[in-house]
Design an enzyme around this catalytic site. Structure first.
Site, PDB file in Angstrom:
ATOM      1  N   SER A 167      59.374   8.095  27.351  1.00 59.82           N
ATOM      2  CA  SER A 167      58.988   6.742  27.042  1.00 59.82           C
ATOM      3  C   SER A 167      59.689   6.146  25.605  1.00 59.82           C
ATOM      4  CB  SER A 167      57.541   6.411  27.203  1.00 59.82           C
ATOM      5  OG  SER A 167      56.769   7.452  28.319  1.00 59.82           O
TER       6      SER A 167
HETATM    7  N1  SAH Z   1      55.088  11.925  29.075  1.00 62.71           N
HETATM    8  C1  SAH Z   1      56.578  11.245  28.984  1.00 62.71           C
HETATM    9  C2  SAH Z   1      56.547  10.470  29.868  1.00 62.71           C
HETATM   10  C3  SAH Z   1      57.854  10.969  31.211  1.00 62.71           C
HETATM   11  S1  SAH Z   1      57.904  10.311  32.604  1.00 62.71           S
HETATM   12  C4  SAH Z   1      57.564  11.897  27.629  1.00 62.71           C
HETATM   13  O1  SAH Z   1      57.451  12.485  26.454  1.00 62.71           O
HETATM   14  O2  SAH Z   1      58.382  12.486  28.046  1.00 62.71           O
HETATM   15  C5  SAH Z   1      56.234  10.408  33.115  1.00 62.71           C
HETATM   16  C6  SAH Z   1      55.787  11.766  33.629  1.00 62.71           C
HETATM   17  O3  SAH Z   1      54.911  11.984  34.870  1.00 62.71           O
HETATM   18  C7  SAH Z   1      57.233  12.153  34.546  1.00 62.71           C
HETATM   19  O4  SAH Z   1      57.931  13.939  34.342  1.00 62.71           O
HETATM   20  C8  SAH Z   1      56.684  12.536  35.662  1.00 62.71           C
HETATM   21  O5  SAH Z   1      57.086  13.669  37.047  1.00 62.71           O
HETATM   22  C9  SAH Z   1      54.869  12.458  35.611  1.00 62.71           C
HETATM   23  N2  SAH Z   1      54.250  12.773  36.542  1.00 62.71           N
HETATM   24  C10 SAH Z   1      54.145  11.375  37.911  1.00 62.71           C
HETATM   25  N3  SAH Z   1      53.422  11.356  38.554  1.00 62.71           N
HETATM   26  C11 SAH Z   1      51.931  12.630  37.957  1.00 62.71           C
HETATM   27  C12 SAH Z   1      51.257  13.053  38.545  1.00 62.71           C
HETATM   28  N4  SAH Z   1      50.258  12.479  39.681  1.00 62.71           N
HETATM   29  N5  SAH Z   1      50.498  13.978  38.115  1.00 62.71           N
HETATM   30  C13 SAH Z   1      51.001  14.829  36.581  1.00 62.71           C
HETATM   31  N6  SAH Z   1      52.540  14.216  36.287  1.00 62.71           N
HETATM   32  C14 SAH Z   1      53.017  13.422  37.181  1.00 62.71           C
END
Ligand code: SAH
Length: 228
Positions: free
Chosen positions: A71
């Site tokens: 993010s």
């Molecule tokens: N907090 C992370 C943001 C990553 S982007 C960081 O700081 O890097 C969002 C993430 O949510 C992705 O890795 C994606 O695979 C995950 N995601 C998407 N749907 C999800 C779900 N249903 N349950 C858990 N994680 C999920």
């Protein structure tokens, strides 16, 4: 696929770039000094491939492999600030991804549980966080279900764009606790979400506030039989 940084140095140059970024976040309205101080201590470049280190301190989202992103620093700061929690609070993160937001939550002094839906990211990020010394409980599972075994949580932070508020997450909030969730909203535009804060006042009562428009990768639907 992108990999986390192999070179784990944190030079004066990195620290200087981080301080500059914090100045920008302050200018953008981040006021909670504890959040800024936690972000000053977490080397964001460690969560990105070495080849992209110079992008680490620009206020940008970035691909981390498996079509996902780390993010924007502003988004991480704002979501952390909206939790409004003191050290020792128990927090559930949905979407471990690169582990950067998770590391910031740990640096805030929270007890952190984090769920990732993609096995490849879970397998990569869990040992990496441990190696960097961030103590968090990571799970491969379905964020729509939350983590009942460790509920209630003082805060739940969703880091992917959700089509609706998952019922299970509301049920796992402690009284007074907050769910911070970016919700898809046609009015915000395609692929955009409205940052939504839901606070549990008591067993039955929830209040809702919104905090502007953001852009997240989508919260993936559960596939039967695969998630925990
Ligand atoms: N907090 C992370 C943001 C990553 S982007 C960081 O700081 O890097 C969002 C993430 O949510 C992705 O890795 C994606 O695979 C995950 N995601 C998407 N749907 C999800 C779900 N249903 N349950 C858990 N994680 C999920």
């Amino acid at each position: 696929m992108s990999t986390p940084a192999a070179n784990l140095s944190d030079t004066y140059r990195h620290k200087g770039l981080r301080r500059e970024l914090l100045g920008k976040l302050r200018d953008m309205g981040i006021a909670d000094e504890r959040v800024l101080e936690a972000m000053e201590r977490v080397p964001r470049h460690h969560f990105m491939d070495d080849a992209f280190v110079h992008f680490a301190y620009e206020n940008k989202a970035f691909r981390i492999g498996a079509g996902q992103t780390i993010s924007h620093p502003y988004t991480v700061a704002r979501q952390t600030e909206l939790l409004g929690l003191a050290p020792g609070a128990k927090v559930l993160e949905i979407g471990t991804g690169s582990g950067y937001q998770c590391a910031v939550l740990v640096a805030m002094g929270f007890k952190v549980h984090s769920i990732e839906r993609q096995k490849s990211l879970y397998d990569k990020t869990t040992p990496f966080l441990k190696r960097l010394g961030y103590r968090a409980h990571c799970y491969y599972g379905d964020g729509y279900k939350g983590k009942q075994a460790f509920a209630p949580f003082d805060g739940i932070l969703v880091t992917c764009g959700a089509p609706f508020i998952p019922e299970a997450l509301l049920g796992q909030l402690a009284e007074g606790g907050k769910l911070i969730i970016p919700l898809d909203d046609p009015a915000a535009g395609e692929g955009k979400q409205v940052m939504t804060e839901v606070q549990r006042v008591d067993a039955e009562t929830f209040t809702k506030r919104t905090h502007g428009t953001f852009a997240f990768v989508p919260m993936l639907a559960a596939r039967s039989g695969q998630a925990i």
